[in-house]
Design a protein around this motif. Structure first.
Motif, PDB file in Angstrom:
ATOM      1  N   PHE A  28     -17.064 -40.107 -20.788  1.00 31.02           N
ATOM      2  CA  PHE A  28     -18.471 -40.048 -20.384  1.00 31.02           C
ATOM      3  C   PHE A  28     -19.202 -41.365 -20.625  1.00 31.02           C
ATOM      4  N   VAL A  29     -18.450 -42.442 -20.827  1.00 32.24           N
ATOM      5  CA  VAL A  29     -19.063 -43.761 -20.989  1.00 32.24           C
ATOM      6  C   VAL A  29     -19.845 -44.146 -19.735  1.00 32.24           C
ATOM      7  N   GLY A  30     -19.242 -43.940 -18.561  1.00 34.32           N
ATOM      8  CA  GLY A  30     -19.897 -44.284 -17.297  1.00 34.32           C
ATOM      9  C   GLY A  30     -21.172 -43.494 -17.051  1.00 34.32           C
ATOM     10  N   PRO A  31     -21.126 -42.146 -17.141  1.00 37.57           N
ATOM     11  CA  PRO A  31     -22.339 -41.351 -16.923  1.00 37.57           C
ATOM     12  C   PRO A  31     -23.469 -41.688 -17.895  1.00 37.57           C
ATOM     13  N   LEU A  50     -22.991 -48.560  -8.858  1.00 41.42           N
ATOM     14  CA  LEU A  50     -24.451 -48.421  -8.872  1.00 41.42           C
ATOM     15  C   LEU A  50     -25.102 -49.660  -8.258  1.00 41.42           C
ATOM     16  N   THR A  51     -25.336 -49.613  -6.960  1.00 39.14           N
ATOM     17  CA  THR A  51     -25.980 -50.730  -6.266  1.00 39.14           C
ATOM     18  C   THR A  51     -27.496 -50.658  -6.467  1.00 39.14           C
ATOM     19  N   ALA A  95     -25.408 -40.567  -4.222  1.00 41.27           N
ATOM     20  CA  ALA A  95     -24.319 -40.248  -5.153  1.00 41.27           C
ATOM     21  C   ALA A  95     -23.816 -41.529  -5.801  1.00 41.27           C
ATOM     22  N   VAL A  96     -23.659 -41.495  -7.103  1.00 41.56           N
ATOM     23  CA  VAL A  96     -23.106 -42.628  -7.843  1.00 41.56           C
ATOM     24  C   VAL A  96     -21.759 -42.202  -8.421  1.00 41.56           C
ATOM     25  N   ILE A  97     -20.729 -42.988  -8.129  1.00 47.29           N
ATOM     26  CA  ILE A  97     -19.395 -42.694  -8.646  1.00 47.29           C
ATOM     27  C   ILE A  97     -19.290 -43.234 -10.072  1.00 47.29           C
ATOM     28  N   CYS A  98     -19.101 -42.340 -11.014  1.00 50.12           N
ATOM     29  CA  CYS A  98     -18.938 -42.721 -12.422  1.00 50.12           C
ATOM     30  C   CYS A  98     -17.462 -42.587 -12.786  1.00 50.12           C
ATOM     31  N   ILE A 142     -29.436 -46.809 -17.582  1.00 49.11           N
ATOM     32  CA  ILE A 142     -29.962 -47.756 -16.594  1.00 49.11           C
ATOM     33  C   ILE A 142     -31.072 -47.122 -15.758  1.00 49.11           C
ATOM     34  N   ILE A 143     -30.855 -45.905 -15.273  1.00 52.88           N
ATOM     35  CA  ILE A 143     -31.870 -45.237 -14.456  1.00 52.88           C
ATOM     36  C   ILE A 143     -33.140 -45.004 -15.272  1.00 52.88           C
TER      37      ILE A 143
END
Length: 289
Positions: free
Chosen positions: A241-244, A115-116, A227-230, A250-251
């Protein structure tokens, strides 16, 4: 993916590295479980060549390359197969906790690396500019994306539509998609055909697409505006599902910072509605005066 990276570099390899690459590509499922010596013997090159090959394709050494392959192989296994081959149950509770925690921390780190600031801005601006927002998630992912739906409903007022279930469940909603709308979709293996259909409708309508997925190999990755790679590697289940969830958090906060006044106004209205609701519930029998 390791396979993709090696395949893309085939024309750049020396003869020795090409032997190693060809063996890996032809015996991928074995590589995560063999030693440097084994790969050296099978490829007909020296152990030093194997180590150099791993560094050439972007890893610190063969062990790191092997771990990356193991991680990819685990993603292809069903939960039953993961449980069948794990040795976690033979370790102490402390070691189990450490390994499981380490895996989730790694998922979080890789997701945040993906997530840049540029991608975060794309997501926030697309949400702000959208006329209507459609959020799609199928299987277990529908529960994850519902968190984003709840967050957006809390501090903005534009219409939100959840797309989940079967085609007959969401078709009355997707027929209203327009070019000024936004589709936010989360999907992880095993990918469902329903989400591919939703994306195909969005493309026909000219609807902008934001995607959270596990890999560029996701079938709809090329069609996403952003697209964000989770990272979703789970040691025992289909996906983590920690990443998503971190992405949603954050969003949501980024959006609230960008739309501070609007967010405060919407949240104040919710607070007032909640107070009225609690007052109503507190009345005897919940009846109007």
């Amino acid at each position: 993916m390791v396979l993709t990276k090696i395949s893309e570099m085939l024309n750049q390899f020396s003869p020795a590295n090409l032997k190693i690459a060809n063996y890996i590509l032809g015996n991928y499922s074995e590589i995560g479980f063999i030693s440097v010596e084994d790969l050296s013997n099978h490829s007909g090159v020296s152990k030093a060549s194997v180590v150099r090959f791993a560094r050439i394709v972007g890893y610190s050494g063969f062990d790191e390359l092997k771990k990356a392959i193991q991680s990819e192989l685990r993603k292809k296994l069903s939960p039953y197969e993961k449980i069948a081959i794990t040795d976690l149950d033979r370790r102490s509770l402390q070691k189990q906790l450490e390994e499981l925690s380490r895996n989730e921390i790694n998922n979080l780190r890789k997701t945040l690396d993906s997530l840049t600031p540029e991608e975060a801005i794309k997501w926030v601006e697309a949400i702000i500019e959208a006329q209507h927002i459609y959020l799609a998630g199928f299987g277990a992912t529908r529960f994850v994306i519902s968190l984003l739906s709840y967050a957006l409903a809390t501090f903005q007022s534009k219409p939100l539509w959840m797309l989940t279930g079967s085609v007959s469940d969401f078709s009355p909603r997707v027929k209203h998609m327009e070019s000024k709308d936004l589709l936010i979709i989360m999907t992880f293996p095993p990918y469902s055909k329903e989400f591919e259909y939703v994306v195909s409708v969005a493309r026909k309508k000219g609807t902008k697409i934001l995607l959270a997925c596990d890999s560029p190999q996701c079938p709809v990755f090329p069609y996403a505006y952003s697209a964000v790679i989770c990272e979703s590697n789970s040691l025992l289940l289909n996906n983590s599902f920690v990443g998503p969830i971190a992405l949603i958090q954050i969003i949501s906060n980024f959006l609230l910072l960008r739309e501070k006044k609007t967010g405060m106004k919407e949240m104040k209205e919710i607070w007032n509605v909640e107070l009225e609701g609690y007052k109503y519930i507190a009345k005897e029998g919940g009846e109007e005066e």
